[in-house]
Every structure is written in C-alpha cells, then in structure tokens.
Design a protein around this motif. Structure first.
Motif, PDB file in Angstrom:
ATOM      1  N   GLN A   1      21.270 -39.630  -2.970  1.00  0.00           N
ATOM      2  CA  GLN A   1      22.661 -39.235  -2.807  1.00  0.00           C
ATOM      3  C   GLN A   1      23.453 -40.308  -2.059  1.00  0.00           C
ATOM      4  O   GLN A   1      24.595 -40.612  -2.420  1.00  0.00           O
ATOM      5  N   ARG A   2      22.859 -40.887  -1.042  1.00  0.00           N
ATOM      6  CA  ARG A   2      23.510 -41.977  -0.309  1.00  0.00           C
ATOM      7  C   ARG A   2      23.695 -43.196  -1.225  1.00  0.00           C
ATOM      8  O   ARG A   2      24.749 -43.842  -1.214  1.00  0.00           O
TER       9      ARG A   2
ATOM     10  N   GLU B   1      26.504 -42.505  -3.748  1.00  0.00           N
ATOM     11  CA  GLU B   1      27.818 -42.588  -3.102  1.00  0.00           C
ATOM     12  C   GLU B   1      28.243 -44.049  -2.943  1.00  0.00           C
ATOM     13  O   GLU B   1      29.405 -44.398  -3.164  1.00  0.00           O
TER      14      GLU B   1
ATOM     15  N   PRO C   1      26.636 -45.487   3.394  1.00  0.00           N
ATOM     16  CA  PRO C   1      27.125 -45.813   2.046  1.00  0.00           C
ATOM     17  C   PRO C   1      28.357 -46.697   2.028  1.00  0.00           C
ATOM     18  O   PRO C   1      28.528 -47.523   1.122  1.00  0.00           O
TER      19      PRO C   1
END
Length: 272
Positions: free
Chosen positions: A137-138, A141, A212
């Motif tokens: 997810q990081r 992003e 991120p």
C-alpha cells in the motif's frame, strides 16, 4: 523494403542489447542469424537498448533489405540460426518511414521481484530477490506520484545519453502474486536505469525506510544521489513496445507473461 521484427530473449547470458567490440550482445546474435539466413549483412535498429542481464518479450527492431522473402520466412529463417535464448516472434513489412525507436508511442517494462526469506535457485537470473517484508500500500501510494509528465533526473544513470529527462509516465502499477511483487511501468520513453532506480526507491518505501511522499521529494530534487541504489537487472523485462495503429503492427504485447511464473496465490494489493 523495410521489415520490423518482434524479438524475445533471456538476457542472462548477454552483454546487453547494443553491439560492441568482442561481441556477446543480443544485437550481435540477431544480426549474425539474419546474415546466415539472408547471406548478406543486415543491420538492425531496436526500439530500446536493454542492459546486460535484462530480458525482453517484445523488443522491436527494423532493418532494410532488397531481398524478397515472405514474413514467415524471415521468422523461421532467423530462428533457425539464433541461439536458444533469443527468438523472433513475428515479422511485418512496414513503410520506409517507420523507425523502431522514434515511431514508438510508449514502452512497457515489468520488474519481477521475489519477496520471501530465501532466494530462488530455479528462477536465478530471471527474477530479483528481496527478503524484507514489503508494504504494498505504501509502494502503490508512492507510485501514483510518478504518473504524468515528470522530470526523472533523480532516477537517471550518470551515463544516460537521453536529450531530456522529462518523460510521460502513463502507468505505474504494483501487485503481489504469492511471493512475487510485480511492478509495471508504461511511459513514452525511459532513461538509462530509470526502472531499476525507481524500483530501488519504491522498495525502500515498502520496507519502511522512507514515507511514500519521498518519491515526490526525489522528483523535485532532480538529484540521483538522493535516491536509493539501482536494483539488479535480473528482474527487468521489456514487455512491449507500443506503436500508433497506422503502422499496422501486431498488438500481442505478451502481458500475460506473469502466467509463466511460479505464482502461488491470488493477486492482492495488501501485504500478507
């Protein structure tokens, strides 16, 4: 007559695409095979020069010839004399103003990263390896900040010969398939080592070493020294070179390549 070819190769045993003294490059192998078939020297121009150890499923080249051969014959003839690690996928007659590099509208690169505690013996040289857990997810992003027209100087090798560091990133996807993290990039063009440098910084973010937004800071800095180290060549594939429809080239971009890998689970955007 100008002819375009699509070429795939395992780059593990080659010194890269570009012909150089001493041989051992993919271009050397292809030109030698074409000469054996055609019985005259033929010079090929490629869409993108890949480095030593980098693979391709959809490299595109063109060459000029006065010989009249069917497109089927060019494929079979070249493959007869090519080493096992290189194969021509298709041949297509193209107009005289077609150019494998400058006529392309975009390139699609894929980086395949094995993300588990132990390395692979079977896939040595075909995937890269990183043993620390990654937060996708990081990474996703951060990858979203790469989209659009950007100055990619922070991800440019010192020896890069591109006129401008500004490219248009059309796609930057990151997915997990079992132990594999797959990163897809599509852009108008790429700088030398650009994908491998991007992967290095995205992995640093996924490992938690940076936030991120660091990707945006790197882009703004235009300073290669601030970004993460270059990742290995083994995981990088030139999946396809895309052209406007007016050239009439086949559109099978080999993007189903992932199905050939030892996938052990459904695709997911979350870290297991």
């Amino acid at each position: 007559m100008r002819v375009a070819l699509a070429v795939e190769y395992d780059g593990s045993g080659f010194r890269g695409w570009q012909q150089q003294p001493g041989g051992g490059t993919v271009q050397d192998a292809l030109q030698e095979a074409l000469q054996q078939f055609a019985r005259v020297p033929l010079h090929v121009v490629c869409a993108g020069r890949t480095d030593a150890g980098v693979h391709a499923l959809g490299q595109v080249v063109h060459f000029d010839t006065t010989l009249e051969r069917s497109m089927y014959s060019w494929v079979r003839g070249a493959n007869t004399f090519l080493p096992p690690a290189v194969a021509v996928r298709w041949a297509q007659r193209v107009p005289a103003d077609f150019h494998a590099r400058s006529s392309a509208s975009s390139r699609h690169y894929r980086y395949v990263l094995l993300n588990r505690m132990h390395r692979s013996g079977t896939w040595h040289g075909r995937v890269a390896w990183h043993h620390h857990p990654l937060d996708l997810q990081r990474m996703q992003e951060a990858a979203a900040m790469l989209l659009g027209e950007r100055d990619f100087s922070a991800f440019r090798a010192a020896e890069c010969q591109a006129i401008s560091p500004v490219k248009i990133m059309q796609r930057a996807d990151i997915r997990r398939h079992g132990d594999l993290v797959v990163l897809d990039f599509v852009a108008t063009a790429f700088l030398h080592h650009m994908v491998r440098n991007l992967v290095g910084s995205l992995v640093a973010i996924g490992q938690g070493r940076h936030h991120p937004q660091w990707i945006g800071e790197l882009l703004a800095s235009r300073d290669r020294r601030l970004a993460a180290p270059t990742f290995p060549a083994a995981g990088l594939y030139l999946i396809a070179v895309n052209y406007p429809a007016r050239w009439g080239l086949p559109t099978d971009d080999a993007s189903d390549f992932l199905s050939l890998l030892p996938v052990t689970g459904p695709a997911t955007a979350a870290t297991p």
